[in-house]
Design a protein around this motif. Structure first.
Motif, mmCIF file in Angstrom:
data_model
loop_
_atom_site.group_PDB
_atom_site.id
_atom_site.type_symbol
_atom_site.label_atom_id
_atom_site.label_comp_id
_atom_site.label_asym_id
_atom_site.label_seq_id
_atom_site.Cartn_x
_atom_site.Cartn_y
_atom_site.Cartn_z
ATOM 1 N N ASN A 76 68.918 11.382 23.631
ATOM 2 C CA ASN A 76 67.467 11.463 23.748
ATOM 3 C C ASN A 76 67.084 12.913 24.001
ATOM 4 N N ALA A 77 66.150 13.449 23.204
ATOM 5 C CA ALA A 77 65.827 14.876 23.279
ATOM 6 C C ALA A 77 65.324 15.289 24.659
ATOM 7 N N SER A 78 64.418 14.532 25.249
ATOM 8 C CA SER A 78 63.866 14.911 26.556
ATOM 9 C C SER A 78 64.929 14.834 27.642
ATOM 10 N N SER A 101 73.447 16.974 19.045
ATOM 11 C CA SER A 101 72.211 16.280 18.705
ATOM 12 C C SER A 101 71.232 17.290 18.153
ATOM 13 N N GLY A 103 68.060 16.863 17.659
ATOM 14 C CA GLY A 103 66.844 16.803 18.468
ATOM 15 C C GLY A 103 66.965 17.593 19.759
ATOM 16 N N ILE A 104 68.085 17.441 20.461
ATOM 17 C CA ILE A 104 68.296 18.181 21.711
ATOM 18 C C ILE A 104 68.461 19.666 21.412
ATOM 19 N N TYR A 106 67.195 21.420 18.978
ATOM 20 C CA TYR A 106 65.869 21.993 18.741
ATOM 21 C C TYR A 106 65.104 22.121 20.061
ATOM 22 N N GLY A 107 65.299 21.162 20.969
ATOM 23 C CA GLY A 107 64.581 21.173 22.236
ATOM 24 C C GLY A 107 64.967 22.308 23.156
#
Length: 433
Positions: A76-78, A101, A103-104, A106-107
């Motif tokens: 989970n990115a957040s 990940s 998403g992570i 990029y986060g």
């Protein structure tokens, strides 16, 4: 067995810590061992930790032992950002980070640059981050999604009798509807225009366990090939649904995150003949035997199922840990043998890697992954891949040599995209010393 699973789950959720001492190198482990992508996370991070334990059992990196702490991200990115923020200053500071990940990644992309902590994105993430003049702290090591997409086109072209034979053919890009799934689209679109094939883009919603409508589209289109850009449960579902719809698995070509035992075994007989990309050569290697004899025999193995040793995800985690530790050793050559390295010193090590065949042989990993040589201009270091096929009970490489696609195309795209990013962020491209 149930007790073991409970212990492992509790460790994953609470965070498994190996405390750093004075002469130890701390590596945070942003893992995921629960949820729809647990098989990939547990295999990859299990392989990395197994290699850490092997290094420590052999005395460390010139005497410097590795310490680590796990934080469960659930992919989970957040949560991944939270884990990064919690661990980045732990135990004297993070040496590097690898979230596995997109998403992570990029986060925390801008955060690692501000914190001056190198981040590897082994075979995934932002492809233009290979330009170290713009992304000095990001290392998409071995090969990126863009180079993989270009290699896919080359392989499918060769399969059709030559790249010119792709003209008029239909290729479906069946992809996880996320940044991960969308990453290769610019290359595939460029090559569709270049070679005259029709690219049909079909997204699949997370986590991918419902694909009836997508395969109805595929059935109606009757494509020559299907590129499966999936992850987790999406992959076995796609393979089984292809069989139910009468689509040949030999016409399917998966991303390397759709090419593990955990993708093929659940699909049963439907997976036989299915192919995928890989940046590891399936098989056994001396380093894996060392892990069995020095880590698992000592009761320090990270996987509860020893049969997973040497599996695709496990081998990929071992490969990642080899490159991390080689970067630390490279930094020690310049900044002090036998000393704990700072994150900035390790960044230099990543930028000056040269894991050639001779070094691979010394590590017991000859041909397990392509030779990797990085520079300021090239934080990827290779771009080479292989194609593997599922025989019904194991993966076999069907391209004997490492292959690359149109790197001139991907480099031009990389330069354009990274320079655009630099302009937006007011970054002056330059090599760090």
């Amino acid at each position: 067995m149930k007790l073991m699973k409970s212990v492992l789950l509790a460790s994953a959720l609470c965070g498994l810590t190996v405390t750093a001492q004075a002469d130890e190198q701390f590596i945070p482990v942003l893992s995921y061992r629960v949820g729809p992508y647990a098989a990939g996370g547990s295999g990859f991070f299990g392989g990395a930790i197994d290699y850490f334990n092997l290094i420590n059992a052999k005395g460390g990196l010139n005497g410097v032992k590795i310490s680590w702490e796990e934080c469960e991200t659930e992919y989970n990115a957040s949560r991944g950002v939270e884990c990064y923020e919690r661990l980045k200053k732990s135990q004297g500071g993070a040496s590097l980070v690898e979230p596995l990940s997109t998403g992570i990644a990029y986060g925390i992309l801008d955060r690692v640059a501000d914190d001056k902590i190198p981040m590897t994105t082994l075979g995934y993430g932002r492809s233009d981050a290979a330009n170290g003049k713009v992304f000095p702290y990001i290392f998409p090591l071995i090969t990126s999604y863009w180079n993989q997409a270009a290699a896919m086109t080359k392989y499918l072209g060769d399969k059709a009798g030559g790249l010119d034979k792709l003209k008029g053919k239909k290729i479906v890009h069946l992809y996880h509807d996320s940044a991960f799934g969308k990453e290769p689209i610019p290359v595939l679109e460029a090559q569709a225009k270049q070679y005259g094939f029709e690219l049909i883009k079909i997204p699949v919603a997370h986590p991918g366990n419902e694909q009836q409508s997508q395969w109805l589209q595929i059935r109606q289109a009757n494509p020559d090939f299907v590129i499966l850009w999936g992850w987790g449960v999406m992959n076995a579902v796609a393979i089984k649904t292809a069989q139910r719809n009468g689509y040949s698995r030999e016409k399917m070509l998966g991303v390397w995150w759709a090419g593990s035992e955990e993708d093929a075994v659940p699909a049963g007989d439907a997976a036989k003949g299915y192919t995928s990309m890989t940046f590891n050569t399936p098989g056994n290697y001396p380093v894996l035997d060392e892990i069995r004899s020095k880590v698992y025999a000592a009761g320090k193995g990270n996987l509860s199922d020893k049969a997973r040793i040497g599996s695709v995800y496990h081998m990929r985690g071992v490969t990642a840990a080899i490159l991390w530790t080689e970067a630390i050793l490279k930094a020690q050559e310049k900044f002090g043998k036998g000393k704990t390295m700072s994150a900035e010193q390790i960044r230099w090590g990543f930028e000056n890697l040269n894991v050639d065949e001779a070094r691979q042989k010394a590590l017991g990993a000859l041909n397990m992954f392509p030779p990797v040589k990085t520079s300021c201009e090239d934080h990827e270091g290779s771009g080479a891949v292989k194609v593997q096929q599922w025989t019904g009970d194991q993966w076999k490489a069907i391209t004997p040599n490492w292959i690359t696609g149109d790197k001139a195309l991907t480099r031009a795209m990389l330069e354009e995209s990274s320079n655009k990013y630099a302009a937006e962020k007011k970054i002056t491209p330059a090599c760090l010393k």
